[in-house]
Motif scaffolding. Structure first.
Motif, PDB file in Angstrom:
ATOM      1  N   UNK A 182     -17.259 -42.022  33.093  1.00 35.14           N
ATOM      2  CA  UNK A 182     -16.637 -42.945  34.041  1.00 35.14           C
ATOM      3  C   UNK A 182     -17.471 -43.028  35.318  1.00 35.14           C
ATOM      4  N   UNK A 183     -17.964 -41.881  35.777  1.00 34.91           N
ATOM      5  CA  UNK A 183     -18.780 -41.849  36.994  1.00 34.91           C
ATOM      6  C   UNK A 183     -20.250 -42.158  36.739  1.00 34.91           C
ATOM      7  N   UNK A 184     -20.772 -41.707  35.589  1.00 35.35           N
ATOM      8  CA  UNK A 184     -22.204 -41.880  35.348  1.00 35.35           C
ATOM      9  C   UNK A 184     -22.562 -43.281  34.862  1.00 35.35           C
ATOM     10  N   UNK A 185     -21.610 -43.967  34.211  1.00 34.18           N
ATOM     11  CA  UNK A 185     -21.922 -45.277  33.634  1.00 34.18           C
ATOM     12  C   UNK A 185     -20.921 -46.358  34.014  1.00 34.18           C
ATOM     13  N   UNK A 186     -19.660 -46.150  33.735  1.00 40.34           N
ATOM     14  CA  UNK A 186     -18.732 -47.276  33.738  1.00 40.34           C
ATOM     15  C   UNK A 186     -18.336 -47.739  35.133  1.00 40.34           C
ATOM     16  N   UNK A 187     -18.142 -46.842  36.067  1.00 36.11           N
ATOM     17  CA  UNK A 187     -17.831 -47.290  37.421  1.00 36.11           C
ATOM     18  C   UNK A 187     -19.045 -47.934  38.097  1.00 36.11           C
ATOM     19  N   UNK A 188     -20.258 -47.368  37.952  1.00 36.47           N
ATOM     20  CA  UNK A 188     -21.428 -48.087  38.482  1.00 36.47           C
ATOM     21  C   UNK A 188     -21.620 -49.461  37.842  1.00 36.47           C
ATOM     22  N   UNK A 189     -21.364 -49.565  36.529  1.00 36.06           N
ATOM     23  CA  UNK A 189     -21.506 -50.864  35.865  1.00 36.06           C
ATOM     24  C   UNK A 189     -20.487 -51.861  36.403  1.00 36.06           C
ATOM     25  N   UNK A 190     -19.255 -51.414  36.601  1.00 36.35           N
ATOM     26  CA  UNK A 190     -18.224 -52.310  37.129  1.00 36.35           C
ATOM     27  C   UNK A 190     -18.600 -52.809  38.523  1.00 36.35           C
ATOM     28  N   UNK A 191     -19.069 -51.894  39.372  1.00 38.75           N
ATOM     29  CA  UNK A 191     -19.459 -52.304  40.716  1.00 38.75           C
ATOM     30  C   UNK A 191     -20.590 -53.322  40.678  1.00 38.75           C
ATOM     31  N   UNK A 192     -21.568 -53.088  39.797  1.00 37.12           N
ATOM     32  CA  UNK A 192     -22.671 -54.037  39.654  1.00 37.12           C
ATOM     33  C   UNK A 192     -22.167 -55.382  39.152  1.00 37.12           C
ATOM     34  N   UNK A 193     -21.316 -55.364  38.134  1.00 44.13           N
ATOM     35  CA  UNK A 193     -20.774 -56.610  37.576  1.00 44.13           C
ATOM     36  C   UNK A 193     -20.040 -57.428  38.635  1.00 44.13           C
ATOM     37  N   UNK A 194     -19.286 -56.731  39.504  1.00 46.00           N
ATOM     38  CA  UNK A 194     -18.444 -57.411  40.482  1.00 46.00           C
ATOM     39  C   UNK A 194     -19.124 -57.616  41.836  1.00 46.00           C
ATOM     40  N   UNK A 195     -20.374 -57.143  41.967  1.00 47.22           N
ATOM     41  CA  UNK A 195     -21.089 -57.301  43.226  1.00 47.22           C
ATOM     42  C   UNK A 195     -20.528 -56.450  44.343  1.00 47.22           C
ATOM     43  N   UNK A 196     -20.033 -55.264  43.994  1.00 50.04           N
ATOM     44  CA  UNK A 196     -19.403 -54.371  44.958  1.00 50.04           C
ATOM     45  C   UNK A 196     -20.190 -53.075  45.099  1.00 50.04           C
ATOM     46  N   UNK A 197     -19.827 -52.283  46.099  1.00 55.01           N
ATOM     47  CA  UNK A 197     -20.406 -50.952  46.278  1.00 55.01           C
ATOM     48  C   UNK A 197     -19.559 -49.960  45.483  1.00 55.01           C
ATOM     49  N   UNK A 198     -20.211 -49.149  44.675  1.00 53.13           N
ATOM     50  CA  UNK A 198     -19.473 -48.193  43.855  1.00 53.13           C
ATOM     51  C   UNK A 198     -19.086 -46.959  44.637  1.00 53.13           C
ATOM     52  N   UNK A 199     -17.870 -46.494  44.406  1.00 51.95           N
ATOM     53  CA  UNK A 199     -17.446 -45.169  44.858  1.00 51.95           C
ATOM     54  C   UNK A 199     -16.939 -44.407  43.645  1.00 51.95           C
ATOM     55  N   UNK A 200     -17.405 -43.197  43.476  1.00 60.03           N
ATOM     56  CA  UNK A 200     -16.957 -42.364  42.373  1.00 60.03           C
ATOM     57  C   UNK A 200     -15.735 -41.555  42.771  1.00 60.03           C
ATOM     58  N   UNK A 201     -14.960 -41.190  41.779  1.00 58.69           N
ATOM     59  CA  UNK A 201     -13.815 -40.320  42.009  1.00 58.69           C
ATOM     60  C   UNK A 201     -14.076 -38.953  41.395  1.00 58.69           C
ATOM     61  N   UNK A 202     -13.271 -37.994  41.794  1.00 58.82           N
ATOM     62  CA  UNK A 202     -13.355 -36.670  41.195  1.00 58.82           C
ATOM     63  C   UNK A 202     -12.728 -36.724  39.810  1.00 58.82           C
ATOM     64  N   UNK A 203     -13.489 -36.325  38.797  1.00 56.50           N
ATOM     65  CA  UNK A 203     -12.970 -36.331  37.427  1.00 56.50           C
ATOM     66  C   UNK A 203     -12.041 -35.132  37.256  1.00 56.50           C
ATOM     67  N   UNK A 204     -10.761 -35.345  36.939  1.00 55.38           N
ATOM     68  CA  UNK A 204      -9.839 -34.215  36.789  1.00 55.38           C
ATOM     69  C   UNK A 204     -10.148 -33.420  35.515  1.00 55.38           C
ATOM     70  N   UNK A 205     -10.089 -32.109  35.628  1.00 55.21           N
ATOM     71  CA  UNK A 205     -10.275 -31.235  34.469  1.00 55.21           C
ATOM     72  C   UNK A 205      -8.908 -30.948  33.873  1.00 55.21           C
ATOM     73  N   UNK A 206      -8.565 -31.697  32.827  1.00 56.09           N
ATOM     74  CA  UNK A 206      -7.285 -31.480  32.162  1.00 56.09           C
ATOM     75  C   UNK A 206      -6.578 -32.780  31.852  1.00 56.09           C
ATOM     76  N   UNK A 207      -5.375 -32.634  31.359  1.00 63.01           N
ATOM     77  CA  UNK A 207      -4.537 -33.752  30.921  1.00 63.01           C
ATOM     78  C   UNK A 207      -3.661 -34.221  32.079  1.00 63.01           C
ATOM     79  N   UNK A 208      -3.512 -35.541  32.204  1.00 65.71           N
ATOM     80  CA  UNK A 208      -2.552 -36.084  33.168  1.00 65.71           C
ATOM     81  C   UNK A 208      -2.015 -37.415  32.642  1.00 65.71           C
ATOM     82  N   UNK A 209      -1.017 -37.945  33.323  1.00 58.66           N
ATOM     83  CA  UNK A 209      -0.357 -39.177  32.926  1.00 58.66           C
ATOM     84  C   UNK A 209      -0.430 -40.212  34.041  1.00 58.66           C
ATOM     85  N   UNK A 210      -0.383 -41.478  33.632  1.00 60.84           N
ATOM     86  CA  UNK A 210      -0.269 -42.592  34.571  1.00 60.84           C
ATOM     87  C   UNK A 210       1.026 -43.329  34.253  1.00 60.84           C
TER      88      UNK A 210
END
Length: 304
Positions: A180-208
């Protein structure tokens, strides 16, 4: 979150992609695994036990992909119905394999009380190429909207509309990965013409969950069942997961309808998105698959 200084190799910083950049991105994608062997063959082996139906086909210049949905044979219109979706983001492996494992190992145990509709792999091209997007550089998990720009979403929405079932619950199986940080978020920012910010990848399971209908006890029951299999992600130093404040341990929420997320697909009272961390040194691929199964079982036990 931290600012990403790496410039994505496609496009011009600050300028959204046009068709040329999208074509350049698509040309760089390669097949890395087989949807036919790893998904369809498993479904075919279960064909005598379930109603397995082709509900559509994706037609891209990158390839054609038949799409399948699974229902229990002893369908009882008097029973409540649970929806399970996997592979909305094709690269999230345990979402697909967890859905298949649930069908094979667990689904039949609960059909006296519930009907099930399971879409094990909504994005087979993404599964094969290990991609978040579809070949049009569209994120399916932002595209469950009217006149969807994603074939993957439109076909599911059409099928469920024709099925005409009111769902009690929906569990959508996902992963949060280092990519998500190494590829997909940078790609999204490039696609949308935005500046990328990465998030902390959580170690473990969580829900949305859905911030407009946050069923805390429902999510707590799922987390309790998953915790028997794998660890629950701890909040970061800002009491957040992926940049969002936690509602309780292992749970964050968003306005899912507004964002076009998959769990807004129905009007189910109980809906959640799972997030497993397959890159954790504390988890194996098998454990991630079983965590996805445990999430569905936690949902079922809560509703029983």
């Amino acid at each position: 979150m931290t600012e990403q200084t790496t410039i994505y190799p496609i496009g011009t910083p600050g300028k959204p992609w046009g068709e040329a950049e999208k074509s350049q991105w698509l040309a760089a994608q390669t097949k890395k695994r087989s949807y036919q062997q790893q998904v369809v063959a498993k479904l075919e082996a279960m064909n005598d036990r379930f109603n397995i139906e082709q509900y559509g086909e994706l037609n891209y210049t990158a390839g054609d992909y038949p799409l399948y949905v699974v229902r229990n044979k002893n369908w009882n219109p008097e029973n409540p119905t649970i929806l399970v979706t996997g592979g909305v983001h094709g690269y999230e492996t345990s979402g697909v394999q967890g859905a298949l494992l649930f069908i094979d190992a667990e689904l039949e145990h609960y059909t006296d009380d519930f009907n099930f509709v399971v879409f094990p792999c909504l994005s087979p091209w993404g599964y094969e190429t290990i991609n978040r997007w579809n070949p049009d550089a569209v994120d399916p998990n932002r595209s469950f909207v009217a006149d969807s720009p994603a074939q993957e979403c439109a076909l599911v929405m059409d099928y469920l509309s024709d099925l005409g079932v009111d769902f009690l619950a929906h569990v959508d199986l996902h992963e949060t990965t280092d990519s998500d940080n190494s590829e997909f978020r940078p790609a999204k920012a490039a696609r949308d013409g935005e500046v990328n910010t990465n998030w902390n990848i959580p170690d473990g399971f969580y829900l949305v969950g859905n911030s407009e209908n946050l069923q805390i006890d429902f999510h707590a029951a799922i987390l309790a069942e998953v915790e028997k299999v794998t660890h629950i992600a701890a909040a970061d130093e800002h009491n957040q997961l992926i940049g969002a404040p936690v509602d309780r341990e292992g749970l964050i929420s968003f306005p899912v309808k507004q964002l076009g997320l998959c769990i807004s697909l129905t009007n189910a009272m109980y809906a959640t998105t799972t997030e497993v961390y397959p890159d954790s040194p504390r988890a194996t691929p098998e454990e991630c698959n079983r965590a996805q199964v445990a999430a569905v079982i936690g949902c079922i036990k809560f509703l029983q």
